[in-house]
Design a protein around this motif. Structure first.
Motif, short mmCIF file in Angstrom:
data_model
loop_
_atom_site.label_atom_id
_atom_site.label_comp_id
_atom_site.label_asym_id
_atom_site.label_seq_id
_atom_site.Cartn_x
_atom_site.Cartn_y
_atom_site.Cartn_z
N GLU A 404 0.84 -1.20 0.00
CA GLU A 404 0.00 0.00 0.00
C GLU A 404 0.87 1.25 0.00
OE1 GLU A 404 -3.55 0.59 -0.01
OE2 GLU A 404 -3.27 -1.37 -0.93
N THR A 435 -8.04 -2.57 -0.91
CA THR A 435 -6.65 -2.22 -1.15
C THR A 435 -6.47 -1.72 -2.58
OG1 THR A 435 -6.00 -4.43 -1.92
CG2 THR A 435 -5.96 -4.03 0.47
N ARG A 436 -5.28 -1.14 -2.83
CA ARG A 436 -5.01 -0.67 -4.19
C ARG A 436 -5.04 -1.83 -5.17
NH1 ARG A 436 -0.16 3.58 -4.75
NH2 ARG A 436 1.07 1.69 -4.49
#
Length: 768
Positions: A404, A435-436
């Motif tokens: 992250e 999350t990304r």
């Protein structure tokens, strides 16, 4: 002397013959007919202007007006009044076509695909050259300088299509047309002396030196047309990137826009072999060529490459470090690549990411530190074999989820703001992702499920094309890669678009063959510890490269070994927007809809202000107003700087007489001028005209001490009264022309030029 029609025909023919040199720039000949029409229209407009004996400025104005009407009728007649008269819609459509042609010219390498945008831009350019040649050679009877606009047409293909020289046939045709134009102009000049008298001793020597001078200028122009492209490398404007060389020179590489060139390769669906390779990787990765990290002017491109900071490649020398790769989850591979025999001008190497060493012939191959693209400013890889040692990251989904934040934030920049509809759609697709990596994965899977592969859509050139793609839900790899990159950048994830080739087809002997149809584009996203990793939003489908596949870390088929979770959780949690929501979020632009401003909002009233046309109209108005502005400025300076009021009044009378076509003889005395003009101007001008003539007689003949004191204001008022009388005495069109296009302005420019030449130093020529 009134120019003969033969000279006008020769000027048009010379332009048409010179235009044959443009053939290497285009893929087909569909540009020829509209361009020939433009030449004919300009020639006819020039003939009409000369027929009515309008000033020379109308030659250019009339040519451009006629050219505009012609292009309107030919390309945008459906939006015009009576198919010819321009309207707001036709002007907007013409601007769109010109922008389309400009985009194609800037992004494609020659030969260009020929659409309406390229045709209208070519017709306008050739029409402009025809107008300049007609003005110089026919109206001003200066055929020698007319070679300069013709030279421009030769310089463009010679510079932009350096891989193929201009045909000698095209050169001979254009040069022959120009020399014929010189010869006919010389005959026009000699004709001023009357009929030629035959002589038993041969031709009599010409009375004018213009013919040998014209020959010298013509031969010089032809020589320059050949020399300029050879002496000025990189003169073209198709994707040139300057390279600052450490040794003090400069180098350039010329490439087409990678994404537009990709579309061209895909639509050709060619079986041409691009390269073949062998590798020890059991699951070969994609072969990268370009990493496009900059999104500006609504298109993707790569940052300028500097040879001064890019290290040269030598056998056994390790390339710059792999950005962001710090974990041990990677495999080392070795790939031997042979470039196909039909490949030309390959200045970027295709290789698996991330290359560590490269062995290739040539001493000017370089590696960009950030993207690890390997390129050469002077060599090419046509037919060469090179060996690449690579280090391929093999992250797990868990590792990518833990990565992250961090990363180079310049890869999140979007210079052109995205429409709010796109932001809403991104939030909808990724609303349940934590999350990304999960957000990027949600976008990829949304594309894979909801979209289909198709080569029908045109290459995107503006934000409205992006919205149309998201609404239609069909496209090819360029659109999937570029759109996903914008969506992930809007989420703050560093992203770039990569162009290269899918792995290709494996043969029986273990060699992989990559063909033109395997050209591909995909996004790379940055995750700390792993660096740049590949995603695959392009869905499989008819026409897509068969070797395209999603990377393992994005597949939901197996549990994650490190944390015991299953990637299908993310897949099931990912929302799928309903058809109604997507339709509301991504409206389809239609004809006549409001155009988007740079911030994505339509302009008030649904109409985009045509800035270029407004500037063009202002420029035309400035040209039309120039004669009047020059006359007023000269008049102002005349009354302020004249040695005495009498001289200023007499000069003003001369200028007003020229403006109203009343004639002026230098040999006339002041009383003769009064005797000639007085009866025509009437009683209102008699006294003012007599006072101006008397002041000039006293200033010219009386001794200085005998001159009475004279006031400037009185004579200035007399000059204004005489000019008003002239305006009433002449016909209406003459009076209007005197106000809008005064002939005295050209006379003032001519006198100023003569005075300047008289002050310049002259070189004395020895007497033979």
């Amino acid at each position: 002397m009134k120019p003969r029609p033969a000279l006008a025909f020769a000027a048009a023919a010379a332009t048409a013959l010179a235009a044959t040199s443009l053939a290497p720039l285009f893929q087909n000949r569909s540009w020829v007919i509209p361009s020939l029409g433009a030449i004919i229209v300009v020639a006819v407009a020039g003939a009409v202007v000369r027929r009515f004996r309008l000033p020379a400025v109308f030659t250019v104005v009339g040519a451009f007006a006629a050219l505009h009407l012609y292009l309107t009728a030919y390309f945008t007649g459906d939006h015009a009044l009576l198919w010819v008269i321009p309207t707001t819609d036709s002007i907007t459509e013409m601007l769109n076509l010109l922008r389309e042609g400009r985009h194609t010219a800037q992004t494609y390498a020659a030969p260009l695909p020929v659409g309406d945008g390229v045709r209208i831009m070519t017709a306008f350019g050739i029409g402009f050259v025809a107008a300049m040649v007609d003005l110089l050679a026919v109206r001003l009877r200066r055929a020698a300088p007319a070679g300069l606009p013709l030279l421009a047409m030769y310089s463009v293909p010679a510079a932009a299509a350096r891989s193929e020289s201009v045909s000698w046939i095209a050169f001979a045709l254009g040069a022959g047309g120009y020399l014929v134009l010189l010869a006919m102009e010389a005959r026009e000049q000699v004709g001023l002396w009357g009929r030629a008298v035959p002589s038993r001793y041969g031709s009599l020597p010409t009375a004018s030196p213009r013919l040998p001078s014209g020959k010298r200028v013509g031969l010089a122009a032809i020589a320059v047309a050949v020399a300029i492209p050879a002496l000025v490398p990189g003169l073209g404007a198709h994707g040139i990137f300057d390279l600052d060389d450490r040794q003090g020179g400069s180098a350039t590489i010329t490439t087409a826009d990678p994404l537009v060139d990709l579309k061209r390769k895909l639509t050709d669906l060619g079986d041409t072999e691009v390269l073949r390779y062998t590798t020890d990787d059991p699951d070969p990765d994609y072969l990268r060529m370009y990493a496009l990290d900059v999104f500006e002017e609504e298109r993707w491109t790569y940052s300028a490459l500097g040879s001064g900071t890019a290290p040269r490649i030598a056998d056994g020398v390790t390339l710059p470090r792999v950005p962001g790769l710090s974990v041990s989850a990677h495999v080392s591979t070795k790939t031997v690549v042979t470039v196909g025999p039909d490949v030309r001008d390959m200045k970027f190497l295709a290789m698996p990411y991330a290359p560590r060493t490269v062995e290739i012939d040539g001493n000017d191959w370089r590696a960009d530190r950030d993207s690890l693209m390997v390129y050469s400013p002077s060599s090419d890889a046509d037919g060469l074999t090179y060996t690449v040692s690579s280090r391929r990251a093999t992250p797990s989904a868990a590792q990518l989820r833990r990565a992250e934040g961090g990363g180079p934030m310049k890869y999140t920049r979007i210079d052109t703001p995205l429409p709010e509809e796109v932001h809403r759609l991104v939030r909808k697709v990724t609303e349940n992702a934590r999350t990304r990596f999960d957000r990027a994965l949600a976008i990829q899977r949304w594309f894979n499920r909801e979209f289909t592969y198709s080569l029908d859509p045109a290459p995107p050139t503006q934000m409205s094309d992006l919205l149309a793609f998201l609404n239609d839900r069909r496209g090819y790899c360029e659109q999937f890669a570029a759109t996903m990159a914008l969506m992930t950048r809007s989420l703050g994830i560093p992203t770039r678009v990569v162009v290269g080739y899918a792995p290709g087809t494996r043969t029986s002997d273990g060699t992989y063959v990559v063909r033109q149809r395997d050209a591909h584009a995909w996004p790379e996203l940055y995750f700390e510890g792993t660096g740049w990793v590949r995603f695959e939003p392009t869905p499989p489908g008819t026409g897509a490269p068969t070797s395209v596949g999603a990377p393992e870390y994005t597949e939901p088929r197996r549990p994650d070994a490190q944390n015991g979770t299953d990637d299908t959780e993310t897949d099931s949690a990912e929302p799928t927007p309903s058809a109604e929501a997507s339709a509301a979020a991504t409206p389809t632009p239609t004809a006549g809809a409001a155009a988007d401003t740079p911030d994505g909002r339509p302009t008030e009233g649904g109409f985009t202000v045509p800035i270029l046309w407004i500037l063009g109209i202002l420029a035309v108005l400035l040209v039309l107003a120039a004669p009047r502005l020059v006359r007023d400025l000269v008049s102002l300076l005349r009354w302020r700087r004249a040695p005495d009021p009498a001289a200023a009044a007499w000069a003003q009378l001369r200028a007003d007489t020229l403006d109203h076509s009343l004639g002026w003889q230098v040999s006339e005395s002041p009383r003769a001028v009064v005797g000639r003009l007085g009866p025509r101007l009437g009683p209102d001008a008699a006294q003012p005209l007599a006072r101006i003539a008397l002041a000039q007689e006293l200033a010219r003949y009386a001794p200085p001490e005998a001159l009475p004191p004279q006031g400037t204001q009185g004579l200035r008022a007399d000059a204004a009264a005489v000019r008003a009388a002239m305006s009433d005495a002449v016909p209406g069109p003459v009076s209007l022309r005197a106000r809008l296009l005064p002939a005295s302005s050209l006379d003032a420019v001519r006198r100023a030029w003569s005075a300047l030449r008289a002050r310049l130093p002259h070189r004395d020529h020895p007497t033979p």
